[in-house]
Design an enzyme around this catalytic site. Structure first.
Site, PDB file in Angstrom:
ATOM      1  N   HIS A 120      39.073 -18.763 -22.741  1.00 46.73           N
ATOM      2  CA  HIS A 120      37.934 -18.177 -21.491  1.00 46.73           C
ATOM      3  C   HIS A 120      37.622 -16.597 -21.799  1.00 46.73           C
ATOM      4  CE1 HIS A 120      36.143 -17.048 -17.797  1.00 46.73           C
ATOM      5  NE2 HIS A 120      35.505 -18.092 -17.875  1.00 46.73           N
TER       6      HIS A 120
ATOM      7  N   LYS B  39      32.117  -9.756 -13.443  1.00 47.91           N
ATOM      8  CA  LYS B  39      33.331  -9.447 -12.965  1.00 47.91           C
ATOM      9  C   LYS B  39      33.614  -7.854 -12.983  1.00 47.91           C
ATOM     10  CE  LYS B  39      33.533 -13.831 -14.655  1.00 47.91           C
ATOM     11  NZ  LYS B  39      32.715 -14.365 -15.756  1.00 47.91           N
TER      12      LYS B  39
ATOM     13  N   LYS C 294      35.940 -13.652 -23.948  1.00 53.19           N
ATOM     14  CA  LYS C 294      34.408 -13.296 -24.526  1.00 53.19           C
ATOM     15  C   LYS C 294      34.637 -12.094 -25.419  1.00 53.19           C
ATOM     16  CE  LYS C 294      33.868 -15.271 -20.094  1.00 53.19           C
ATOM     17  NZ  LYS C 294      33.699 -16.289 -20.244  1.00 53.19           N
TER      18      LYS C 294
ATOM     19  N   ASP D 130      34.824  -5.376 -38.501  1.00 53.29           N
ATOM     20  CA  ASP D 130      35.296  -4.195 -39.365  1.00 53.29           C
ATOM     21  C   ASP D 130      36.033  -3.413 -38.830  1.00 53.29           C
ATOM     22  OD1 ASP D 130      33.389  -5.784 -40.850  1.00 53.29           O
ATOM     23  OD2 ASP D 130      31.740  -4.397 -40.825  1.00 53.29           O
TER      24      ASP D 130
ATOM     25  N   HIS E 292      27.293 -13.522 -12.440  1.00 49.88           N
ATOM     26  CA  HIS E 292      28.282 -13.802 -13.381  1.00 49.88           C
ATOM     27  C   HIS E 292      29.465 -12.631 -13.831  1.00 49.88           C
ATOM     28  CE1 HIS E 292      30.363 -15.956 -16.882  1.00 49.88           C
ATOM     29  NE2 HIS E 292      30.493 -16.803 -16.171  1.00 49.88           N
TER      30      HIS E 292
ATOM     31  N   ASP F 159      37.990   4.120  -6.643  1.00 46.89           N
ATOM     32  CA  ASP F 159      37.415   5.670  -6.733  1.00 46.89           C
ATOM     33  C   ASP F 159      36.462   6.227  -7.490  1.00 46.89           C
ATOM     34  OD1 ASP F 159      39.394   5.759  -4.630  1.00 46.89           O
ATOM     35  OD2 ASP F 159      41.098   6.486  -5.466  1.00 46.89           O
TER      36      ASP F 159
END
Length: 493
Positions: free
Chosen positions: A411, A226, A413, A418, A224, A231
């Site tokens: 979508h 991404k 996450k 604080d 899952h 470089d």
């Protein structure tokens, strides 16, 4: 006794053994155990088959050990052990004084997730697919050595997928080393033939998992993550995959709201190491003989753990987790963030199916006077999971937790506390992300970046409606029954 009867008895015995292992050996979350017991009860002769396919994580640990690349991890862990000692012994000076308050979180992530803490980073917050891919494509165009890409969903036939592949082909033709990994289940309609031009240009393409048999046997485990690394100097991670829906081009979940980050500095090496480890895991499985892939790691690159890059001043830790991990490392870090919050805690997540530990942590934080806010999609993409999501947040409403439903499909996450610590990554707040998926999150220790995350959350509230107990109580009888059914299945879904 007939052979058929013996066979049925053996299968039943296997079911009993599976139940005993689940209860006394695995020591899983009680909700997970209960869900599996229901499966064994109603499917007494085939329940153990389902458990073998989607319940047990032991086979993934065995595969990770067999097909992993210990050389990479050993060099990484050598540097990490020294750093853990230096942080614990107060030998490392934090660039921000306030970071000292979160020394325990840094040590937890170092020990629990084998996560190296770096302080010479710049992190840019990107809150749309347009912004994300504009930066990615520009960086790839300027690549001179390597482009490494890993996506859970890579829709090769979508407009953005075609543009991405075309750009990678151009770079491969220029002599740039191009490597692409995609998840076979997440990218169900993507096939190796879609990358024919890239492979012809000299690029390398891998599917998780490469074997059809393994894909069936391990169907419940997803890569899952991404990642895009250019470089070895620039890296991206977050919630956005490669598909037109992320641009809000599909009516079913339009508008789409997402978040990724662009990193430069020492933290890129941690993501680079993560990519290499995943790559070697897949390379080794492509060899039928007992012969490990010959994967050369540049000693100079690995040695940069000891030679900081003077890029920026943000503290960053990269956390990775998966079914082969000893602990639910990202979940543990989330819990620590929740319990560390003193003023506010803002969460954005598309799915909210936590275990009791997180629910209790959020309840206690709110009870202690912390301003706890959770933002969810207003438009669901998976109705059963959405029903459980609303059921879970409803449990927190009476404790003072504020819940917002975005006008579109949220979508992102992200968590921020604080004005000091924030996390952006691929992990949702659900049991699947914590235990079954391979995930990657960046934990950022910086006041200025945390304030950006806070301000974006507050700005997103303008596109939200408040979800409260009164609204939830008005749902119909059918929805209540629907929730009750999926409540038992959710822990193993």
């Amino acid at each position: 006794m007939k052979l058929a009867n013996i066979f049925l008895i053996l299968i039943y015995v296997y079911n009993i053994v599976s139940v005993l292992i689940l209860i006394f050996v695995k020591r899983s979350d009680t909700r997970v155990i209960f869900a599996w017991l229901i499966v064994f009860l109603f499917l007494p002769y085939i329940g153990f088959i389902f458990y073998f396919l989607i319940g047990s994580k032991y086979k993934m640990r065995v595969m990770s050990k067999k097909y992993g690349m210990s050389e990479i991890e050993e060099k990484h862990n050598k540097a990490l052990d020294k750093q853990i000692y230096d942080i614990s012994a107060d030998k490392i000076k934090f660039k921000e004084i306030e970071t000292e308050k979160f020394r325990d979180l840094i040590i937890l992530n170092s020990k629990n997730a084998m996560s190296y803490f770096t302080q010479n980073n710049n992190v840019e917050l990107l809150i749309s697919a347009q912004e994300n891919f504009s930066h990615i494509f520009e960086d790839i165009k300027n690549a001179t050595k390597s482009v490494e890409v890993l996506y859970y969903i890579f829709r090769a036939k979508d407009n953005v997928g075609k543009e991405f592949i075309s750009l990678l082909i151009d770079k491969a033709n220029q002599g740039v080393k191009v490597t692409l990994i995609y998840d076979g289940i997440g990218s169900l309609h993507t096939h190796m033939r879609d990358f024919k031009g890239l492979k012809k240009a000299g690029g390398h393409v891998y599917r998780f998992l490469p074997s059809i048999v393994r894909s069936v046997l391990l169907v419940n485990y997803r890569l899952h993550r991404k990642l895009v690394i250019v470089d070895g100097k620039i890296a991206y991670t977050g919630g956005i995959n490669v598909g037109d829906e992320y641009f809000g081009l599909k009516k079913i979940n339009k508008p789409w709201r997402d978040t990724t980050i662009r990193l430069t500095g020492d933290s890129v090496l941690s993501l680079q190491t993560r990519f290499w480890t995943d790559l070697v895991f897949l390379q080794n499985q492509n060899f039928r003989k007992k012969k490990k892939a010959k994967f050369m790691v540049d000693e100079k690159v690995l040695n940069s753990f000891y030679s900081p890059i003077e890029e920026g001043n943000l503290g960053v830790q990269i956390l990775s987790s998966g079914p082969s991990s000893r602990n639910d490392t990202i979940k543990d870090a989330y819990v620590k963030m929740i319990t560390s919050a003193k003023k506010y805690l803002y969460i954005q997540t598309p799915y909210f199916v936590p275990d009791k530990t997180i629910l209790e942590s959020l309840r206690l934080a709110a009870a202690c006077g912390v301003d706890v806010r959770i933002m969810l999609p207003g438009i669901p993409d998976k109705k059963p999971i959405y029903a459980i999501t609303l059921l879970n947040v409803a449990k927190l409403l009476n404790d003072g937790v504020k819940v917002y439903l975005h006008s579109g499909f949220l979508h992102a996450k992200t968590i921020v506390i604080d004005d000091q610590v924030s996390t952006v990554g691929t992990a949702n707040i659900d049991i699947r992300s914590f235990s079954l998926n391979y995930e990657t999150n960046a934990f950022i220790y910086n006041n200025e970046f945390a304030i950006k995350c806070r301000d974006i959350f507050l700005d997103d509230i303008k596109d939200c409606t408040i979800f409260n107990a009164e609204i939830y109580s008005k749902r119909g009888l059918w929805k209540k029954v629907y929730e009750s059914i999926w409540r038992f299945i959710a822990p193993i879904a």
